[in-house]
Design a protein around this motif. Structure first.
Motif, short mmCIF file in Angstrom:
data_model
loop_
_atom_site.label_atom_id
_atom_site.label_comp_id
_atom_site.label_asym_id
_atom_site.label_seq_id
_atom_site.Cartn_x
_atom_site.Cartn_y
_atom_site.Cartn_z
N ALA A 443 38.48 -24.59 7.95
CA ALA A 443 38.61 -23.02 6.99
C ALA A 443 38.64 -23.00 5.87
CB ALA A 443 40.82 -23.70 7.17
N LEU A 444 38.12 -23.93 5.45
CA LEU A 444 37.51 -24.09 4.19
C LEU A 444 35.60 -24.56 4.42
CD1 LEU A 444 39.50 -26.56 2.27
CD2 LEU A 444 39.06 -24.80 1.46
N PHE A 445 35.30 -24.93 5.35
CA PHE A 445 33.87 -24.27 5.72
C PHE A 445 33.55 -22.74 5.81
CE2 PHE A 445 30.24 -23.78 8.89
CZ PHE A 445 29.31 -24.82 8.39
N MET A 446 34.59 -22.39 6.56
CA MET A 446 34.50 -20.62 6.46
C MET A 446 34.98 -20.56 4.61
SD MET A 446 33.44 -20.29 9.29
CE MET A 446 33.01 -18.17 9.96
N PHE A 447 35.01 -20.29 4.28
CA PHE A 447 35.98 -19.75 3.38
C PHE A 447 35.00 -19.64 1.97
CE2 PHE A 447 37.70 -20.21 -0.90
CZ PHE A 447 38.63 -19.00 -0.91
N PHE A 448 34.73 -20.25 1.73
CA PHE A 448 33.49 -20.13 0.30
C PHE A 448 32.03 -19.78 1.08
CE2 PHE A 448 35.86 -24.73 -0.12
CZ PHE A 448 36.18 -24.20 -1.67
N PRO A 449 31.37 -19.61 1.71
CA PRO A 449 30.01 -19.53 2.33
C PRO A 449 30.63 -17.61 2.02
CG PRO A 449 30.06 -20.76 4.09
CD PRO A 449 31.83 -20.68 3.19
N THR A 450 32.29 -17.12 2.76
CA THR A 450 32.27 -15.54 2.46
C THR A 450 33.14 -14.98 1.35
OG1 THR A 450 34.45 -16.28 3.73
CG2 THR A 450 32.35 -15.63 5.64
N ALA A 451 33.42 -15.49 0.66
CA ALA A 451 34.60 -15.52 -0.35
C ALA A 451 33.54 -14.80 -1.18
CB ALA A 451 35.21 -16.85 -1.40
N PHE A 452 33.89 -13.77 -1.49
CA PHE A 452 32.92 -12.82 -2.33
C PHE A 452 33.49 -12.94 -3.69
CE2 PHE A 452 31.99 -8.83 -4.83
CZ PHE A 452 31.19 -7.66 -4.42
N ALA A 453 34.01 -13.40 -4.31
CA ALA A 453 34.75 -14.19 -5.27
C ALA A 453 33.63 -14.79 -5.75
CB ALA A 453 35.88 -13.81 -5.94
N LEU A 454 33.53 -15.41 -5.41
CA LEU A 454 32.01 -16.58 -5.56
C LEU A 454 30.28 -16.14 -6.24
CD1 LEU A 454 33.35 -19.16 -3.26
CD2 LEU A 454 33.12 -19.01 -6.08
N ARG A 455 30.69 -14.63 -5.61
CA ARG A 455 29.36 -13.97 -5.68
C ARG A 455 28.45 -13.86 -6.70
NH1 ARG A 455 26.44 -9.63 -5.49
NH2 ARG A 455 24.39 -9.10 -4.77
N GLN A 456 27.74 -14.32 -7.45
CA GLN A 456 26.51 -14.10 -8.68
C GLN A 456 27.91 -14.68 -9.63
OE1 GLN A 456 25.58 -10.56 -9.12
NE2 GLN A 456 23.74 -11.07 -7.29
N LYS A 457 28.55 -16.11 -8.85
CA LYS A 457 29.03 -16.89 -10.42
C LYS A 457 28.74 -17.94 -10.52
CE LYS A 457 32.15 -13.81 -10.52
NZ LYS A 457 32.07 -12.50 -9.56
N LYS A 458 28.12 -18.45 -12.15
CA LYS A 458 27.62 -20.03 -12.11
C LYS A 458 28.58 -20.91 -12.45
CE LYS A 458 24.17 -16.74 -15.17
NZ LYS A 458 23.15 -17.04 -15.95
#
Length: 614
Positions: A443-458
């Motif tokens: 589930a976490l393997f699928m969560f992180f690559p698709t989490a829009f909130a992480l996009r361009q966050k440093k």
């Protein structure tokens, strides 16, 4: 002489007034001529010049009743531009379609504004037959644009006219600060023009433009996804290569790019749609602009010879929070994982991460979430280490059984199982808790690559937690690894190595080699090195947020393991408890009884065979 004969001021004023009258008359005549030209209909063209008459005749022969649309002032390649805060939209006169969609609040990995649609990557066409046996395509015809207001909404009407009161219309109703718009395709007075005994087909193509740092990584999460079967099924076309499906009762279809989507939603299910996907990334060094080409074809429904199809169009982020607002199950287009894995993400990890990230930075939120998950799953590690400790304590007795029955492997297995059953120790008791971690892991393997909130966050040295971090660029490309070095996968690989080194050592000490079975110690030794190498290579192209999670997770696992082994588990107490368990009468469950009976039967058959041989 010239001075003496110069006109008087009164004569100059009269001449100037006369000239102005002439110019005004010429302008009035020119304006009247333009007005007369604009208001001329196809039937009035008999009064125009011979050249215009020939042009109209040619248009009539080619377009029939729709020749009228090509005589209007809008018969040019102009565009109409509208903004609603979050989107900048351009509508093309030729074809009447959305020729450009810009997302105002987002930029790509290279700080370039994101265009989901531009004139080069899309085609939107209606093909239909006319009652005078012509086959026409709207992409070749000119629509007349008008922009009006409906309350706070902006309405863009693109009309393909047969006359002023007969037309085919694309009506776009654009809501302020909204990624979704209403889209209606309708006709008025065309029941005797369009041959509705044949299908009116909509053909929509889109080449998805690259927005991420790695085109191959983005391409992995770019797929045509659709809902069908009375809103009961979500399916996807193939991730790679070419794929084509014909589906019935389609409710919506999504041209999903990694973090952005272009979605068409039907008010009434589309009876039958042909969906096509083609992978455009064959070589990452050459194919650097587009990821996939999507295409949808379906027939519009008609009533009383007229078209009236109500749709919606979404252009925006592939963000579960935003998509959920529309109550169309559009968030199901995001690949959170199938079955229980998707449920864990939607019910647990997405709300948890959203809550944590509202109070702290996204990198810290990943660390805190990892700590919470590991604390909850610490009982699993305890069960595993307890099982290993029990097996270590029993190892001398198990070795004695194998030595005693070295010539009778079946008997040795029976006695081994009997001892483990009495002592309450079994290799499976350590494996089963470990299996409980697999749903969380995936589930976490699928969560992180698709989490829009992480996009361009440093975070620390990572510029984008949704993409790989770069600490060094290589002057060459290594197959499967890439042309850069990411630090988070290296840290995760080191942590995995030490964790496996510590745990597999205990497992090898507690798991004696079974006769006729592969030597697990050799397999475990290989895995100690293979798993970190896999992490190092495979995750070099993956989201740094995922590598950060694995790094922190394995560090915490090492800490939990040291605490359990050094401060919680006591092998002397475990040995004493095993002796107590062995003294108690132990009932066998049905599975154990069945296994014992099967082994007993096998032993009897073996003895019978040996007697026959003698």
């Amino acid at each position: 002489m010239l001075w003496q004969n110069q006109p008087t001021p009164e004569e100059l004023a009269a001449e100037k007034a006369k000239q102005e009258q002439v110019e005004a008359k010429e302008k009035a005549n020119e304006a009247k001529k333009k007005k007369d030209t604009f208001e001329t209909t196809a039937s009035d063209y008999s009064n125009t010049s011979a050249a215009d008459s020939l042009k109209l005749l040619s248009l009539k022969n080619k377009l029939g009743a729709f020749a009228y649309a090509s005589t209007l002032p809008s018969a040019t390649d102009n565009v109409t531009t509208v903004e609603n805060g979050v989107l900048t939209l351009k509508f093309s006169n030729k074809g009447g379609y959305l020729s450009e969609v810009k997302l105002n609040e987002f930029v790509d990995y290279d700080s370039v504004p994101i265009y989901l649609i531009n004139n080069k990557n899309t085609a939107f066409n209606l093909s239909f037959a006319t009652t005078d046996n012509r086959n026409l395509n709207t992409q070749d015809l000119y629509f007349q644009p008008t922009v009006t207001k409906n309350g706070e909404n902006t309405v863009v009407s693109m009309k393909l006219k047969v006359s002023e009161s007969e037309f085919l219309e694309y009506r776009y109703e654009i809501l302020p600060n909204n990624y979704m718009m209403n889209f209606t395709i309708r006709s008025q007075g065309l029941n005797n023009v369009i041959n509705t005994s044949q299908d009116v087909n909509l053909d929509w193509k889109l080449k998805t433009k690259r927005h991420d740092q790695s085109i191959s990584y983005e391409n992995r999460y770019t797929r045509l996804t659709y809902q069908h079967d009375n809103k009961n099924k979500i399916d996807k076309l193939a991730q790679a290569g070419e794929d084509e499906e014909t589906e019935t009762d389609v409710n919506w279809l999504s041209y999903r790019q990694h973090f952005f989507s272009t979605i068409l939603v039907a008010d009434k299910p589309i009876k039958s749609a042909r969906l096509i996907s083609k992978d455009l990334v064959q070589n990452e060094d050459i194919d650097t602009v587009y990821t996939k080409q999507f295409q949808s074809k379906f027939a519009l429904q008609t009533q009383a010879g007229e078209i009236n199809e109500s749709l919606k169009l979404y252009f925006g982020p592939t963000d579960s929070k935003i998509l959920k607002q529309y109550n169309e199950d559009l968030e199901e287009s995001i690949p959170f994982g199938w079955g229980i894995f998707g449920w864990i993400n939607k019910a647990l990890f997405i709300p948890l991460f959203s809550f944590l990230s509202s109070y702290m930075s996204y990198g810290i939120a990943i660390i805190v979430m990892t700590i919470l998950i590991k604390i909850v799953l610490s009982f699993v590690q305890y069960k595993q280490f307890l099982s290993q400790a029990k097996m270590r304590v029993l190892k001398p007795e198990l070795d004695a059984i194998r030595a005693k029955y070295k010539d009778n492997k079946l008997k040795a297995q029976q006695e081994t199982m009997a001892l483990q059953n009495k002592a309450g120790a079994s290799p499976l008791s350590g494996c089963l808790p470990g299996l409980m971690q697999i749903p969380v892991f995936y589930a976490l393997f699928m969560f992180f690559p698709t989490a829009f909130a992480l996009r361009q966050k440093k975070f620390l040295w990572a510029d984008d937690l949704s993409s790989y971090d770069v600490v060094a660029n290589l002057p060459f490309n290594i197959p499967f690894y890439g042309d850069h070095v990411s630090l988070f996968p290296i840290l995760a690989a080191v942590a995995i190595f030490f964790y496996m080194k510590m745990t597999t050592g205990d497992q090898m000490a507690s798991q004696p080699t079974q006769e006729g079975m592969p030597d697990m110690s050799k397999i475990m030794k290989v895995m100690i090195y293979f798993s970190p190498i896999l992490m190092l290579v495979f995750f070099n192209q993956y989201a740094s947020g995922l590598s950060l999670y694995y790094f922190i997770s394995n560090l915490i696992s090492i800490g939990i393991m040291l605490v359990i082994k050094n401060y919680i588990l006591d092998e002397d107490k475990i040995h004493a408890q095993i002796q107590v368990n062995k003294a108690k009468p132990k009932k066998q469950n049905r599975f154990q009884k069945k296994m014992a009976e099967m082994m007993e039967q096998a032993e009897q058959q073996k003895q019978a065979q040996q007697k026959r041989k003698k």
